[in-house]
Write an enzyme that holds these catalytic residues in place. Structure first.
Site, mmCIF file in Angstrom:
data_model
loop_
_atom_site.group_PDB
_atom_site.id
_atom_site.type_symbol
_atom_site.label_atom_id
_atom_site.label_comp_id
_atom_site.label_asym_id
_atom_site.label_seq_id
_atom_site.Cartn_x
_atom_site.Cartn_y
_atom_site.Cartn_z
ATOM 1 N N SER A 1 1.142 -13.222 9.828
ATOM 2 C CA SER A 1 0.463 -14.000 8.795
ATOM 3 C C SER A 1 -0.953 -14.368 9.199
ATOM 4 C CB SER A 1 1.274 -15.272 8.500
ATOM 5 O OG SER A 1 2.545 -14.950 7.963
ATOM 6 N N GLU B 1 2.957 -8.736 3.070
ATOM 7 C CA GLU B 1 1.652 -8.965 2.438
ATOM 8 C C GLU B 1 1.379 -10.457 2.254
ATOM 9 O OE1 GLU B 1 0.497 -6.334 -0.760
ATOM 10 O OE2 GLU B 1 1.968 -4.850 -0.079
#
Length: 381
Positions: free
Chosen positions: A134, A363
């Protein structure tokens, strides 16, 4: 485009994609080996022009550098209602190729995109590392100067289509200790000396693996965009693809909802169709409402992208967050209403139950999307 209603042309195109998927792609997807690139499936999508739709103008040799977010979402949602394998195969081709389309040199675009559009080349987006998920600005894959180029050393992990891709969009650190300002993007052929990798055994129908760079040489003309500006290359692609991940989620939610409406209308229980039980009817209403709300967020974000509006990151994050969380809820409720039969191997909902979990992580996990949204609110304030 009105963000809240499809044009007749868009509706017809989505219907044609669903028809192609149902009649041809589902069978090819089922014939593929789990955890491996399904090249016959990609070739079929190429032959039907589905992959070329990702790159307008590529067939004429003059691809448009500006992506069409609404088209991407239409494709992903339509495919997801019929075949998550076909949807994911298409999405990964786009994710790995769009940095080249958006930031690459003309010769890079000419080399790779026609082959991707035809289903002849497999692309991969190599951003995540063992200790940088992340927090993409924490990337450590080193790009050390070597003459008029660099040598890449380090490991990428959780990379879709690895280690089978024909080329990788790779994000590497060209300036140490510079955070997001010291990352550059490169396009690296999959057969480059020093490049290797292995599959990871995950709950996923497509390949995910590691990519190891052992002094892999990359040339100046394989740089995507400007040196030390690779983080912007990655974010530009992710801002486009995050709403389309939401479209994938909406497609899965719609498939689960359709199956549940049909099942509860035909299943007899307590003296009548199951759908006549108020708690069942209300659950279906909630599933449908959340699915439609997710759809509206997704296509509003896509329309904003296509219109060149500002603050796209916040809108894209909202679309991905809400749609993926909604899909998890809808599929879970669908399983609950079907009962044990939904958990039998091979059942549509058993498949969707396994597939629906990952989009809340990749994502940018849901928690990261909330952070992006909060940052957007602070900027507006």
């Amino acid at each position: 485009m009105n963000a809240f209603a499809f044009t007749p042309e868009q509706t017809a195109y989505a219907a044609s994609v669903r028809k192609i998927a149902a009649e041809q792609l589902v069978e090819l997807a089922a014939a593929g080996a789990e955890g491996a690139v399904n090249r016959p499936l990609l070739k079929a999508m190429g032959s039907h022009g589905l992959l070329a739709r990702l790159f307008p103008g590529v067939e004429s040799g003059q691809p448009t550098r500006q992506a069409a977010a609404t088209d991407l979402c239409l494709l992903r949602e339509a495919l997801a209602t019929q075949s998550t394998e076909a949807e994911t195969a298409l999405a990964l081709q786009g994710l790995g190729s769009y940095p080249v389309l958006q930031s690459g040199l003309d010769e890079q675009v000419r080399r790779w995109l026609p082959a991707v559009a035809a289903g002849d080349a497999v692309a991969a987006f190599a951003l995540t590392e063992p200790d940088a998920g992340s927090d993409a600005a924490a990337l450590q894959l080193a790009a050390e100067p070597d003459g008029d180029g660099w040598r890449l050393t380090g490991t990428k992990m959780w990379i879709s289509n690895a280690p089978e891709a024909d080329f990788y969009t790779v994000f590497a650190r060209t300036t140490p200790d510079a955070g997001s300002r010291g990352v550059s993007a490169f396009v690296v052929p999959g057969d480059r000396t020093g490049l290797s990798g292995e599959h990871l055994d995950l709950v996923s129908p497509h390949p995910i693996g590691t990519v190891v760079f052992d002094g892999v040489r990359v040339n100046r003309d394989e740089l995507l965009g400007e040196e030390n500006r690779g983080f912007a290359v990655a974010m530009r692609t992710l801002d486009l693809f995050r709403p389309s991940v939401g479209a994938f989620a909406v497609g899965m939610a719609q498939a689960a909802l359709d199956a549940t409406v049909e099942y509860t209308a035909s299943r007899e229980a307590f003296g009548g169709p199951l759908v006549k039980q108020q708690t069942v009817a209300h659950t279906l209403a909630e599933m449908a409402t959340r699915t439609e709300a997710g759809r509206l967020l997704v296509y509003a974000a896509a329309a904003a992208y296509d219109a060149g509006e500002q603050d796209l990151a916040g809108r894209a994050a909202m679309a991905k967050l809400f749609a993926t969380e909604t899909a998890q809820y809808v599929v879970d409720q669908a399983v609950q209403l079907h009962g044990a039969r939904a958990l039998r191997r091979g059942h549509l909902l058993e498949h969707l139950y396994r597939e629906v979990r990952a989009p809340r992580i990749y994502e940018g996990a849901s928690e990261i999307q909330r952070t992006i949204i909060a940052r957007s609110l602070r900027r507006r304030g």
